[in-house]
Design an enzyme around this catalytic site. Structure first.
Site, PDB file in Angstrom:
ATOM      1  NE  ARG A 169      11.750   8.429  13.321  1.00 33.06           N
ATOM      2  CZ  ARG A 169      11.535   9.395  12.418  1.00 33.06           C
ATOM      3  NH1 ARG A 169      12.555  10.033  11.895  1.00 33.06           N
ATOM      4  NH2 ARG A 169      10.315   9.711  12.034  1.00 33.06           N
ATOM      5  NE  ARG A 173       7.613  14.030  26.102  1.00 35.59           N
ATOM      6  CZ  ARG A 173       6.800  13.813  25.081  1.00 35.59           C
ATOM      7  NH1 ARG A 173       5.701  13.094  25.260  1.00 35.59           N
ATOM      8  NH2 ARG A 173       7.076  14.312  23.897  1.00 35.59           N
ATOM      9  NE  ARG A 246      10.473  -2.909   5.479  1.00 36.07           N
ATOM     10  CZ  ARG A 246      10.117  -4.168   5.286  1.00 36.07           C
ATOM     11  NH1 ARG A 246      10.819  -4.959   4.489  1.00 36.07           N
ATOM     12  NH2 ARG A 246       9.020  -4.643   5.873  1.00 36.07           N
ATOM     13  NE  ARG A 277       1.658   4.420  10.475  1.00 33.46           N
ATOM     14  CZ  ARG A 277       2.413   5.498  10.524  1.00 33.46           C
ATOM     15  NH1 ARG A 277       2.671   6.071  11.683  1.00 33.46           N
ATOM     16  NH2 ARG A 277       2.917   6.028   9.428  1.00 33.46           N
ATOM     17  CD  GLU A 303       0.856   3.484   7.406  1.00 33.18           C
ATOM     18  OE1 GLU A 303       0.342   4.572   7.680  1.00 33.18           O
ATOM     19  OE2 GLU A 303       2.047   3.193   7.658  1.00 33.18           O
ATOM     20  CE1 TYR A 351      12.332   6.628   8.456  1.00 32.85           C
ATOM     21  CE2 TYR A 351      13.240   7.133  10.606  1.00 32.85           C
ATOM     22  CZ  TYR A 351      12.249   6.593   9.835  1.00 32.85           C
ATOM     23  OH  TYR A 351      11.157   6.035  10.453  1.00 32.85           O
ATOM     24  CG  ASP A 353      10.746  13.466  10.614  1.00 30.03           C
ATOM     25  OD1 ASP A 353      10.114  12.515  10.117  1.00 30.03           O
ATOM     26  OD2 ASP A 353      11.185  13.463  11.776  1.00 30.03           O
TER      27      ASP A 353
HETATM   28  P1  FAD Z   1       8.998  12.685  -2.022  1.00 28.71           P
HETATM   29  O1  FAD Z   1       7.795  13.196  -1.346  1.00 28.71           O
HETATM   30  O2  FAD Z   1       9.194  11.199  -2.112  1.00 28.71           O
HETATM   31  O3  FAD Z   1       9.024  13.316  -3.493  1.00 28.71           O
HETATM   32  C1  FAD Z   1       9.815  12.810  -4.529  1.00 28.71           C
HETATM   33  C2  FAD Z   1       9.019  12.983  -5.808  1.00 28.71           C
HETATM   34  O4  FAD Z   1       9.862  12.666  -6.910  1.00 28.71           O
HETATM   35  C3  FAD Z   1       7.808  12.061  -5.904  1.00 28.71           C
HETATM   36  O5  FAD Z   1       6.650  12.793  -6.184  1.00 28.71           O
HETATM   37  C4  FAD Z   1       8.164  11.109  -7.039  1.00 28.71           C
HETATM   38  O6  FAD Z   1       7.035  10.708  -7.799  1.00 28.71           O
HETATM   39  C5  FAD Z   1       9.108  11.973  -7.858  1.00 28.71           C
HETATM   40  N1  FAD Z   1      10.022  11.191  -8.688  1.00 28.71           N
HETATM   41  C6  FAD Z   1      10.848  10.198  -8.294  1.00 28.71           C
HETATM   42  N2  FAD Z   1      11.526   9.720  -9.356  1.00 28.71           N
HETATM   43  C7  FAD Z   1      11.109  10.423 -10.437  1.00 28.71           C
HETATM   44  C8  FAD Z   1      11.430  10.382 -11.825  1.00 28.71           C
HETATM   45  N3  FAD Z   1      12.299   9.483 -12.315  1.00 28.71           N
HETATM   46  N4  FAD Z   1      10.806  11.242 -12.655  1.00 28.71           N
HETATM   47  C9  FAD Z   1       9.895  12.144 -12.178  1.00 28.71           C
HETATM   48  N5  FAD Z   1       9.557  12.227 -10.880  1.00 28.71           N
HETATM   49  C10 FAD Z   1      10.156  11.364 -10.024  1.00 28.71           C
HETATM   50  N6  FAD Z   1       7.650  13.306   7.940  1.00 28.71           N
HETATM   51  C11 FAD Z   1       7.194  14.075   8.949  1.00 28.71           C
HETATM   52  O7  FAD Z   1       7.747  15.173   9.183  1.00 28.71           O
HETATM   53  N7  FAD Z   1       6.113  13.713   9.698  1.00 28.71           N
HETATM   54  C12 FAD Z   1       5.452  12.539   9.484  1.00 28.71           C
HETATM   55  O8  FAD Z   1       4.483  12.233  10.182  1.00 28.71           O
HETATM   56  C13 FAD Z   1       5.910  11.697   8.422  1.00 28.71           C
HETATM   57  N8  FAD Z   1       5.287  10.535   8.177  1.00 28.71           N
HETATM   58  C14 FAD Z   1       5.722   9.760   7.136  1.00 28.71           C
HETATM   59  C15 FAD Z   1       5.022   8.582   6.855  1.00 28.71           C
HETATM   60  C16 FAD Z   1       5.423   7.778   5.792  1.00 28.71           C
HETATM   61  C17 FAD Z   1       4.660   6.525   5.465  1.00 28.71           C
HETATM   62  C18 FAD Z   1       6.553   8.163   5.026  1.00 28.71           C
HETATM   63  C19 FAD Z   1       7.020   7.301   3.884  1.00 28.71           C
HETATM   64  C20 FAD Z   1       7.239   9.318   5.309  1.00 28.71           C
HETATM   65  C21 FAD Z   1       6.837  10.135   6.363  1.00 28.71           C
HETATM   66  N9  FAD Z   1       7.474  11.345   6.630  1.00 28.71           N
HETATM   67  C22 FAD Z   1       7.037  12.125   7.663  1.00 28.71           C
HETATM   68  C23 FAD Z   1       8.610  11.828   5.806  1.00 28.71           C
HETATM   69  C24 FAD Z   1       8.147  12.732   4.648  1.00 28.71           C
HETATM   70  O9  FAD Z   1       7.266  12.028   3.799  1.00 28.71           O
HETATM   71  C25 FAD Z   1       9.356  13.181   3.839  1.00 28.71           C
HETATM   72  O10 FAD Z   1      10.311  13.815   4.652  1.00 28.71           O
HETATM   73  C26 FAD Z   1       9.047  14.138   2.683  1.00 28.71           C
HETATM   74  O11 FAD Z   1       7.781  13.956   2.139  1.00 28.71           O
HETATM   75  C27 FAD Z   1      10.098  13.924   1.618  1.00 28.71           C
HETATM   76  O12 FAD Z   1       9.930  14.840   0.558  1.00 28.71           O
HETATM   77  P2  FAD Z   1      10.786  14.649  -0.758  1.00 28.71           P
HETATM   78  O13 FAD Z   1      10.413  15.745  -1.666  1.00 28.71           O
HETATM   79  O14 FAD Z   1      12.207  14.457  -0.423  1.00 28.71           O
HETATM   80  O15 FAD Z   1      10.341  13.228  -1.356  1.00 28.71           O
HETATM   81  N1  UDP Z   2       8.228   2.086  17.032  1.00 29.34           N
HETATM   82  C1  UDP Z   2       7.855   1.023  17.813  1.00 29.34           C
HETATM   83  N2  UDP Z   2       6.569   0.926  18.241  1.00 29.34           N
HETATM   84  C2  UDP Z   2       5.636   1.851  17.920  1.00 29.34           C
HETATM   85  C3  UDP Z   2       6.018   2.955  17.120  1.00 29.34           C
HETATM   86  C4  UDP Z   2       7.332   3.036  16.690  1.00 29.34           C
HETATM   87  O1  UDP Z   2       8.664   0.157  18.109  1.00 29.34           O
HETATM   88  O2  UDP Z   2       4.473   1.700  18.321  1.00 29.34           O
HETATM   89  C5  UDP Z   2       9.630   2.140  16.565  1.00 29.34           C
HETATM   90  C6  UDP Z   2       9.819   1.597  15.155  1.00 29.34           C
HETATM   91  O3  UDP Z   2      11.052   0.919  15.122  1.00 29.34           O
HETATM   92  C7  UDP Z   2       9.911   2.829  14.307  1.00 29.34           C
HETATM   93  C8  UDP Z   2      10.607   3.798  15.265  1.00 29.34           C
HETATM   94  O4  UDP Z   2      10.078   3.474  16.550  1.00 29.34           O
HETATM   95  O5  UDP Z   2      10.672   2.612  13.147  1.00 29.34           O
HETATM   96  C9  UDP Z   2      10.372   5.256  14.951  1.00 29.34           C
HETATM   97  O6  UDP Z   2       8.987   5.491  14.938  1.00 29.34           O
HETATM   98  P1  UDP Z   2       8.360   6.654  14.112  1.00 29.34           P
HETATM   99  O7  UDP Z   2       6.920   6.713  14.435  1.00 29.34           O
HETATM  100  O8  UDP Z   2       9.200   7.848  14.313  1.00 29.34           O
HETATM  101  O9  UDP Z   2       8.560   6.134  12.611  1.00 29.34           O
HETATM  102  P2  UDP Z   2       7.995   6.728  11.245  1.00 29.34           P
HETATM  103  O10 UDP Z   2       6.926   5.793  10.806  1.00 29.34           O
HETATM  104  O11 UDP Z   2       7.510   8.129  11.487  1.00 29.34           O
HETATM  105  O12 UDP Z   2       9.170   6.727  10.340  1.00 29.34           O
END
Ligand code: FAD
Ligand code: UDP
Length: 370
Positions: A169, A173, A246, A277, A303, A351, A353
């Site tokens: 991911r 560069r 996780r 982080r 976090e 997984y 985005d």
């Molecule tokens: P969710 O946002 O998880 O929505 C699911 C919803 O269903 C929740 O509100 C939950 O409460 C509800 N639900 C679950 N079970 C039930 C139930 N039984 N009854 C009623 N409601 C229920 N993507 C990026 O593009 N850029 C980023 O920088 C990025 N950073 C991230 C950082 C973190 C820490 C995490 C965890 C993810 C990150 N992502 C990022 C991914 C992004 O969060 C997801 O792709 C996206 O939000 C998923 O949307 P979703 O609707 O599938 O799931």
């Molecule tokens: N990663 C790492 N060092 C960093 C940032 C990321 O080794 O400083 C690795 C880590 O394994 C992570 C993966 O690169 O799971 C992908 O990173 P990304 O930031 O895309 O993960 P996200 O938190 O968005 O899922």
């Protein structure tokens, strides 16, 4: 009677619900949380849009997704450039010429390439796991200082037990470009993600604090079809076993000073620091409030990554071989549920985005609504 019951008001549920309404369907959205927007929920505190379930930076190469989502929010020009802190040494991320210069003193792209080439020699066949993949991409020094500790904290597993694709991911560069994403389009919605989801859900009935699985029979009776975006294994009451996730715990602090770390994200890449982080939310919007004034305070989130156990929020599916096999079994059960569509990061155990979630929801909407 509604045409669709959408379980989950995250991005997948909101996009699907929006499309269903646009196709003249009646929709009820429910969520077990007290707020909409799932993991992209932001809350305004002291003028700062705090990313309550983890920092989210929107980025995509998909023009269709970008033109879709920008109809519901204006995006700023934020570009993600995290800093890695390894025991007090700071490195530029993702891996670029600034990183290589700091690590090895190399100055030109040729010198950096030669250094990587020399270090990747220890990997002689196709990388089988994250460790081998990382060394083969950037060499052992960077693996040891910037990848190993962070990855093992984030995933709670040895890098040898993790799939290679996770590290792919990150861009590598040989230029002085520290944009974390290879994306044509990138930014943060002005005013926060919650507003974006509110716009998608405009005119749609939403019931919060409502757990589908606790009230399944009565909720099912309300609609013809169900779109379920919760965890797929929970839907089937874990009858084939639990998929691994996780989880993340956030420790938020409001500080009475204008800046804590001078950047939105600083990754702590050593093994000893317990958090992975620290996010300083104001920098996603350049430290300004909505009127363009400098904000006097700041909010940071540490976090901590942990293994998911029942009762925790599942965040990251662990897409390794073992879980992949179990998911395939659940998928068979899901396919047999004719009334129910499983979607999103948890419903499909992928997984994803945000842009991929939007694309998947639009694709599903096109398939079932037309
Ligand atoms: P969710 O946002 O998880 O929505 C699911 C919803 O269903 C929740 O509100 C939950 O409460 C509800 N639900 C679950 N079970 C039930 C139930 N039984 N009854 C009623 N409601 C229920 N993507 C990026 O593009 N850029 C980023 O920088 C990025 N950073 C991230 C950082 C973190 C820490 C995490 C965890 C993810 C990150 N992502 C990022 C991914 C992004 O969060 C997801 O792709 C996206 O939000 C998923 O949307 P979703 O609707 O599938 O799931
Ligand atoms: N990663 C790492 N060092 C960093 C940032 C990321 O080794 O400083 C690795 C880590 O394994 C992570 C993966 O690169 O799971 C992908 O990173 P990304 O930031 O895309 O993960 P996200 O938190 O968005 O899922």
């Amino acid at each position: 009677m509604y045409d669709y019951l959408v379980v989950g008001s995250g991005l997948y549920g909101a996009v699907f619900a929006h499309e269903a309404k646009a196709h003249g369907k009646t929709v009820l959205v429910i969520d077990k949380r007290p707020n909409i927007a799932g993991n992209i929920y932001t809350e305004n505190i002291e003028g700062i849009n705090v990313h309550k379930y983890g920092a989210h930076i929107f980025h995509t190469n998909d023009k269709k997704v970008w033109s879709y989502i920008t109809k519901y929010a204006e995006f700023n020009r934020f570009t993600n450039s995290p800093v890695a802190n390894y025991k007090g040494e700071l490195y530029s991320l993702p891996f670029n010429m600034y990183t290589f210069n700091k690590m090895w003193g190399v100055v030109t792209p040729e010198e950096a390439a030669a250094k990587i080439e020399e270090q990747r020699k220890e990997i002689t066949s196709e990388p089988k796991n994250l460790e081998e993949q990382a060394i083969s991409l950037v060499g052992r020094d960077i693996y040891e200082k910037l990848i190993k500790g962070y990855t093992e904290k984030q995933w709670g597993r040895d890098c040898k037990e993790l799939p290679a694709f996770i590290i792919k991911r990150l861009p590598v560069r040989l230029t002085f470009d520290n944009n974390y994403f290879n994306a044509l389009y990138q930014g943060i919605p002005v005013g926060g993600y919650t507003k974006l989801v509110e716009n998608l859900l405009d005119g749609i009935e939403v019931r919060l604090n409502t757990d589908y699985l606790e009230h399944k029979a009565e909720l099912d009776a309300l609609a013809g079809k169900v779109v379920y975006t919760g965890p797929i294994d929970a839907y089937f009451d874990y009858k084939l076993g639990t998929l691994e996730y996780r989880s993340v715990r956030f420790e938020n602090e409001l500080l009475d000073k204008p800046s804590f770390q001078g950047n939105a994200a600083v990754n702590y890449t050593d093994r000893e620091t317990p958090w992975t982080r620290i996010i300083e939310h104001k920098w996603f919007e350049f430290g300004k409030d909505e009127n363009g004034n400098d904000l006097p305070k700041t909010i940071i989130s540490r976090e901590y990554s942990s293994e998911w156990k029942p009762g925790d929020e599942p965040y990251y599916p662990v897409n390794d071989e073992k879980n992949g096999k179990l998911y395939a079994e659940y998928k068979k059960l899901a396919d047999a549920e004719e009334r129910v569509i499983f979607g999103g990061r948890l419903g499909e155990y992928k997984y994803y985005d945000m842009d991929q979630v939007i694309a998947a929801a639009l694709e599903c909407a096109e398939r079932v609504l037309n």
